[in-house]
Enzyme design. Sequence first.
Site, short mmCIF file in Angstrom:
data_model
loop_
_atom_site.label_atom_id
_atom_site.label_comp_id
_atom_site.label_asym_id
_atom_site.label_seq_id
_atom_site.Cartn_x
_atom_site.Cartn_y
_atom_site.Cartn_z
N CYS A 12 22.19 -2.11 -96.03
CA CYS A 12 23.60 -1.78 -96.67
C CYS A 12 23.26 -0.62 -97.85
O CYS A 12 22.90 -0.45 -98.26
CB CYS A 12 23.90 -2.94 -97.37
SG CYS A 12 23.53 -2.84 -100.20
N CYS A 15 22.80 -0.62 -101.65
CA CYS A 15 21.70 -1.37 -102.06
C CYS A 15 20.73 -0.26 -101.72
O CYS A 15 20.10 -0.36 -102.84
CB CYS A 15 21.47 -2.49 -101.46
SG CYS A 15 23.22 -3.09 -100.20
N ASP A 413 10.02 38.11 -88.79
CA ASP A 413 8.86 38.46 -88.68
C ASP A 413 8.76 39.28 -87.80
O ASP A 413 9.55 38.56 -87.23
CB ASP A 413 7.48 37.53 -89.28
CG ASP A 413 6.02 38.15 -88.64
OD1 ASP A 413 5.43 39.08 -90.15
OD2 ASP A 413 5.26 36.99 -87.90
N ASP A 600 5.34 33.68 -87.70
CA ASP A 600 4.97 32.92 -87.01
C ASP A 600 4.03 32.02 -87.58
O ASP A 600 3.18 31.49 -87.25
CB ASP A 600 4.35 33.34 -85.95
CG ASP A 600 3.23 35.24 -86.11
OD1 ASP A 600 3.83 35.54 -87.67
OD2 ASP A 600 3.16 35.28 -85.73
N ASP A 604 2.37 34.78 -93.50
CA ASP A 604 3.58 34.65 -93.79
C ASP A 604 3.94 33.39 -94.89
O ASP A 604 4.80 33.45 -94.89
CB ASP A 604 4.95 35.26 -93.13
CG ASP A 604 4.94 34.86 -91.34
OD1 ASP A 604 4.22 33.79 -91.25
OD2 ASP A 604 5.38 35.03 -91.51
P1 ADP Z 1 3.50 41.54 -88.54
O1 ADP Z 1 4.23 41.68 -89.94
O2 ADP Z 1 4.58 41.98 -87.72
O3 ADP Z 1 3.70 39.78 -88.51
P2 ADP Z 1 1.30 41.41 -89.54
O4 ADP Z 1 0.93 40.90 -91.21
O5 ADP Z 1 0.08 40.64 -88.81
O6 ADP Z 1 2.28 41.59 -89.14
O7 ADP Z 1 -0.11 42.32 -89.36
C1 ADP Z 1 0.42 43.15 -90.06
C2 ADP Z 1 -0.60 45.07 -89.79
O8 ADP Z 1 -1.41 44.98 -90.36
C3 ADP Z 1 -1.33 45.03 -88.59
O9 ADP Z 1 0.32 45.49 -87.54
C4 ADP Z 1 -2.35 45.80 -88.89
O10 ADP Z 1 -2.07 47.22 -88.18
C5 ADP Z 1 -2.85 45.01 -89.61
N1 ADP Z 1 -4.02 44.39 -88.26
C6 ADP Z 1 -3.35 42.49 -89.53
N2 ADP Z 1 -4.63 41.98 -89.08
C7 ADP Z 1 -5.08 42.88 -87.75
C8 ADP Z 1 -6.63 42.43 -87.51
N3 ADP Z 1 -6.98 41.11 -87.56
N4 ADP Z 1 -6.86 43.52 -87.01
C9 ADP Z 1 -6.23 44.70 -86.79
N5 ADP Z 1 -5.62 45.36 -87.70
C10 ADP Z 1 -4.78 44.24 -88.62
MG MG Z 2 2.79 38.05 -87.62
#
Ligand code: ADP
Ligand code: MG
Length: 713
Positions: A12, A15, A413, A600, A604
Amino acid sequence: MQKVIQLKGLDCAHCAAQLESEIAKIDGVQFASVSFINQKLTIDYADEQALEKAVYLVNHFEEVSVVQERTENVKDGGRYAIDAVSHTKQWAFIAVSIVCFICGLVFEKWINNAVVFYIFYTLSYISAGLPVLKATVKNISKGKVFDENFLMTVASIGALCIGEISEGVAVMLLYQMGEILQSIAVQSSRNSVAELMDLKSEFATVLTSSSINEQRQVKPEEIAVGDLLLVKTGEKIPVDGILLSVNATLDTKALTGEPEYKQVPIGEKLLSGCINAGAVIKMQATKAYSDSAVSRILDMVENAASKKAKPEKFITKFAKIYTPIVCLAALAIAVFAPLIEGLIVAHTLRFIHFTRWLKTALTFLVISCPCALIISVPLTYFSGIGVAAKQGILVKGATYLDALATANTFAFDKTGTLTQGNFAICQVLPVNEQMDEQTLLKITAAVERNSAHPIARAFQHVKTAFKTGNVQEQAGLGLSCEIDGETVLVGSFEYLKENGVSLQPLQSIYTVIYVAKAGQYLGAIELGDKLREQTKPALEGLKSLGITQTVMLTGDNENRAIQIANEIGMYALNANLLPDEKLEKAEQLKQNGVLVYVGDGINDAPVMATADVSVSMGKLGSAAAVEASDLVLIADDLTALPKAVKIARKTRAIVKQNIVFSIIMKAAFMTLGVAGVLPLSLAVFADVGVMLIAVANSFRVKKTACVFKENVL
Ligand code: ADP
Ligand code: MG
């Protein structure tokens, strides 16, 4: 510590709410949620003592008992089949009661044999009401009043006492019929989750050697990582793994809701729950059952009921005050109404029309039960979560479904969410002649070997002899490491600039990463990442639902962001965001209303935690994101998002309808009751009727998805 405890005998809703509030009161219990639909208790507790107390409480609560305890994170892979309660016995008692009732009626009205009709009525009353009477006695002995059983007992006995024998019997009979119907409705709802559980394989075939002849059948839980498995045509993939046979055709319907045949090439990942629609395949398990997609999905759906939505919490609170208030009103009516009438009409301290007012009071008791609300609201959410799951959307709690229905801003994103996250190298651009393309590429590739970012995958196949050490990755920015004793930086424009490298940003419609060594800028690499096919239809779907506030939040450059935004019809964008700026932006957006963030999970996680509803991509997204988000799109299909919104809105609309309908009906009955035109049995009939209509209405959620597939998208 958190535990999910399977209960039984909890049938229930009232409850369940009571049990929940009692457990929450225990010292050391931080959170308790009882779902009467799945019969589960989810409990957060500080120490073992608190848990023991809770278990003791459960075992001593009405007919409820603990079936098995299980720690949330230590998954044993075990799942509990919820026993289907057979209603045959109950119906048999009801049938006897009805027959006796009719005989009683015949003898009362036409044959006028007092003794015989008393006997029949007594039989009818006892055969329908015995469980109610028993429960009442048991509850009172424990000091618990004000539950449905008590109300019905008082109402029916009250009616018998004032000579309304048939009314009194009818109260009990109708109430019990309503109870059984309600239990059937709840069970059918449980079954729809059981259907979902059909994702799980009954058994799996393990190959004990490479020869097909040596097979062993085991339960999916017994499969170890590394086991070779054989999956025959029509069978489900039991655990996640990789394909060893040449090619496989998989039907992903069970996971995504859409019948879709997918060709999987050798060496690719296989997701558990898919059906093998082609020839026999061989595969190797890469995950144990408890870590596989199927198990995670089932866990999430089963536990979704513990995160209750606002309207659900509201009705629990409402019920808590509503019932006692109406009961007190009943008492007041029984005592004061005839007295006041006496004072006004006869000008003496005398009860006038005492029986008529007592009847009104009893009617109040009958309608003081908030069953319609307390059952239909969670049931509606439960159905909504089930429907969403069938469409490939995992909703981890009713509360998120509710928030999704009212959401007005959707932030996305870019990389891996709007786009596929499969980068391809487009151009290598060394800064001057001293640097050649190959060296720049090889240095970058060596650095990217250390990263799990989608960008890094673009360099997987580049051969490189450079050795890296002392690697540091800054999420959403880039990487730094040492090559030949010198510091190499690979990342966004901002990242290099922050680290004191002097360089100019490249005007490009691609994603660009910049490379520097020992403070000297070496060059840049342009990377192409295709849009997902479903991105545009998904945004159009949202628009058709009136959601125009769509925002892209990306750490990538502005040119690329603008290009994508134009292509898909995104309302606004914010590029070049550092991870903490993403968070700031999300907080700003949240001030405009309910914010949904789709990501993804790479870089983030904080934004996900901030948004009112976070959505992650199931396949591509990191496991942590799938755990941390509130909604998971199992097949990475963004078009599931508008579907989810539609289901959420429908669910919320039905919840609202049920709340308004039930409250109006109750108010109407009360008015009729006070006016003295509502016979007691009709009050029960109406009450049960409202409950059944509300429950039936909640089932309409299930219909939405089917109709809606053709409607939108
Ligand atoms: P988004 O916000 O589009 O998901 P990310 O936050 O994953 O992109 O990455 C933002 C930027 O940081 C990328 O466009 C790149 O210039 C730089 N960056 C992040 N990780 C790497 C990596 N492993 N090698 C080279 N550049 C990177
Ligand atoms: Mg990303």
